[in-house]
Write a protein that holds these residues in place. Sequence first.
Motif, PDB file in Angstrom:
ATOM      1  N   ARG A  14      -0.803   6.992   1.351  1.00  0.00           N
ATOM      2  CA  ARG A  14      -2.804   7.176   1.400  1.00  0.00           C
ATOM      3  C   ARG A  14      -3.377   6.369   0.979  1.00  0.00           C
ATOM      4  O   ARG A  14      -4.143   6.580   2.035  1.00  0.00           O
ATOM      5  CB  ARG A  14      -2.357   8.097   0.104  1.00  0.00           C
ATOM      6  CG  ARG A  14      -3.803   8.909   0.092  1.00  0.00           C
ATOM      7  CD  ARG A  14      -4.432   9.398   0.222  1.00  0.00           C
ATOM      8  NE  ARG A  14      -3.136  11.175   0.443  1.00  0.00           N
ATOM      9  CZ  ARG A  14      -3.830  12.458   0.666  1.00  0.00           C
ATOM     10  NH1 ARG A  14      -4.032  12.127   2.507  1.00  0.00           N
ATOM     11  NH2 ARG A  14      -3.995  13.313   0.986  1.00  0.00           N
ATOM     12  N   GLU A  15      -2.792   5.330   0.777  1.00  0.00           N
ATOM     13  CA  GLU A  15      -4.320   3.974   1.065  1.00  0.00           C
ATOM     14  C   GLU A  15      -3.874   3.284   2.109  1.00  0.00           C
ATOM     15  O   GLU A  15      -4.735   3.135   2.444  1.00  0.00           O
ATOM     16  CB  GLU A  15      -3.133   3.319  -0.235  1.00  0.00           C
ATOM     17  CG  GLU A  15      -3.781   3.211  -1.669  1.00  0.00           C
ATOM     18  CD  GLU A  15      -2.480   2.733  -2.694  1.00  0.00           C
ATOM     19  OE1 GLU A  15      -2.798   2.484  -3.619  1.00  0.00           O
ATOM     20  OE2 GLU A  15      -1.957   1.292  -2.033  1.00  0.00           O
ATOM     21  N   THR A  16      -2.348   3.556   2.745  1.00  0.00           N
ATOM     22  CA  THR A  16      -2.632   2.846   4.431  1.00  0.00           C
ATOM     23  C   THR A  16      -3.751   3.936   5.343  1.00  0.00           C
ATOM     24  O   THR A  16      -3.987   3.309   5.875  1.00  0.00           O
ATOM     25  CB  THR A  16      -1.507   3.143   4.307  1.00  0.00           C
ATOM     26  OG1 THR A  16      -0.747   2.497   4.100  1.00  0.00           O
ATOM     27  CG2 THR A  16      -1.244   2.516   6.208  1.00  0.00           C
ATOM     28  N   LEU A  27       1.004  -1.163   0.019  1.00  0.00           N
ATOM     29  CA  LEU A  27      -0.139   0.406  -0.051  1.00  0.00           C
ATOM     30  C   LEU A  27       0.755   1.397   0.001  1.00  0.00           C
ATOM     31  O   LEU A  27       2.115   1.220   0.487  1.00  0.00           O
ATOM     32  CB  LEU A  27      -0.625  -0.230   1.354  1.00  0.00           C
ATOM     33  CG  LEU A  27      -1.900  -0.881   1.446  1.00  0.00           C
ATOM     34  CD1 LEU A  27      -2.780  -0.889   2.236  1.00  0.00           C
ATOM     35  CD2 LEU A  27      -2.546  -1.189  -0.110  1.00  0.00           C
ATOM     36  N   THR A  28       0.152   2.291  -0.470  1.00  0.00           N
ATOM     37  CA  THR A  28       1.134   3.965  -0.337  1.00  0.00           C
ATOM     38  C   THR A  28       1.316   4.198   0.252  1.00  0.00           C
ATOM     39  O   THR A  28      -0.604   3.832   1.475  1.00  0.00           O
ATOM     40  CB  THR A  28       0.783   4.493  -1.993  1.00  0.00           C
ATOM     41  OG1 THR A  28      -0.850   4.877  -1.494  1.00  0.00           O
ATOM     42  CG2 THR A  28       1.491   4.012  -3.007  1.00  0.00           C
ATOM     43  N   ARG A  59      -8.177   0.332  -4.775  1.00  0.00           N
ATOM     44  CA  ARG A  59      -6.795  -0.163  -4.494  1.00  0.00           C
ATOM     45  C   ARG A  59      -6.408  -1.148  -3.216  1.00  0.00           C
ATOM     46  O   ARG A  59      -6.003  -2.263  -3.968  1.00  0.00           O
ATOM     47  CB  ARG A  59      -5.975   0.587  -4.985  1.00  0.00           C
ATOM     48  CG  ARG A  59      -6.057   1.391  -6.066  1.00  0.00           C
ATOM     49  CD  ARG A  59      -5.176   2.508  -6.487  1.00  0.00           C
ATOM     50  NE  ARG A  59      -5.072   2.730  -8.164  1.00  0.00           N
ATOM     51  CZ  ARG A  59      -5.027   4.379  -8.666  1.00  0.00           C
ATOM     52  NH1 ARG A  59      -3.854   5.346  -7.417  1.00  0.00           N
ATOM     53  NH2 ARG A  59      -4.912   4.814  -9.487  1.00  0.00           N
ATOM     54  N   VAL A  60      -6.682  -0.459  -1.845  1.00  0.00           N
ATOM     55  CA  VAL A  60      -7.119  -1.281  -0.808  1.00  0.00           C
ATOM     56  C   VAL A  60      -7.594  -2.894  -1.141  1.00  0.00           C
ATOM     57  O   VAL A  60      -6.943  -3.628  -0.904  1.00  0.00           O
ATOM     58  CB  VAL A  60      -7.572  -0.119   0.553  1.00  0.00           C
ATOM     59  CG1 VAL A  60      -7.548  -1.139   1.225  1.00  0.00           C
ATOM     60  CG2 VAL A  60      -6.730   0.512   0.235  1.00  0.00           C
ATOM     61  N   HIS A  84      -9.094   4.547  -3.957  1.00  0.00           N
ATOM     62  CA  HIS A  84      -7.615   4.176  -3.375  1.00  0.00           C
ATOM     63  C   HIS A  84      -8.795   3.016  -2.230  1.00  0.00           C
ATOM     64  O   HIS A  84      -7.863   2.100  -2.107  1.00  0.00           O
ATOM     65  CB  HIS A  84      -7.715   5.916  -1.742  1.00  0.00           C
ATOM     66  CG  HIS A  84      -6.788   6.593  -2.428  1.00  0.00           C
ATOM     67  ND1 HIS A  84      -5.796   6.753  -3.325  1.00  0.00           N
ATOM     68  CD2 HIS A  84      -6.842   8.365  -2.298  1.00  0.00           C
ATOM     69  CE1 HIS A  84      -4.523   6.952  -3.442  1.00  0.00           C
ATOM     70  NE2 HIS A  84      -5.791   8.595  -3.100  1.00  0.00           N
TER      71      HIS A  84
END
Length: 225
Positions: A159-161, A156-157, A193-194, A190
């Motif tokens: 931001r995704e985290t 995860l990036t 993607r998560v 986001h």
Amino acid sequence: MIKVLVVDDQTIVRAGFAALLDAQPDITVAGQAGDGREAVRLAERHAPDVVVMDIRMPGMDGIEATRRILGGPATGSTRVLVLTTFDVDEYVYEALAVGASGFLLKDATADELVSAVRIVARGDSLLAPQVTGRLIREFSKQRRTRPTPPPALSTLTARETEVLVLMAAGLSNSEIAARLVVSEHTVKTHVARVFTKLNLRDRAQAVMLAYESGLVVPGENNTQE
């Protein structure tokens, strides 16, 4: 139309739920089951969008039935809304652990039940307010120390985290957007993607993973700006 399967061992309760849901313009009841085995069989036959599932039933209970339905090749897109009078920690935890997307108590109003079915059908998760606190206490009791996060979290990036942490805190997409000062469309991207990176079905599983991995710790301010 949202296709629903109603599962409850009490005939009157089952018929009442079915009549209520079938009366909605956007919901149709594909079948009714009185136990877990019948629920699995009917789910395979009708491939419902949502199964309204009781927990305590003779023979196969709702937890095992949920596990089998969500693990079946013909019902991969089916979602389960657990509906029960038993607001006990072990049932909350077990139902979500096997993949249920929602948990609502039987003393909920008719409007709350109909709304819950629609929420779960569109891919969101739902926890009754009474249940959320119990779930957090369960994690508090089980997680005395911070566990090692699973390797998938490292994909995860930042931001995704951050979005995953806010989901675990119970924030909606619009609330996350306001918190992060981004558009709701960006938040949805986001979130998608998560789910893809962590192989999650919905927000309920995201909440479970966030707590079980130690990414979110009960009792700490995990959403601090």
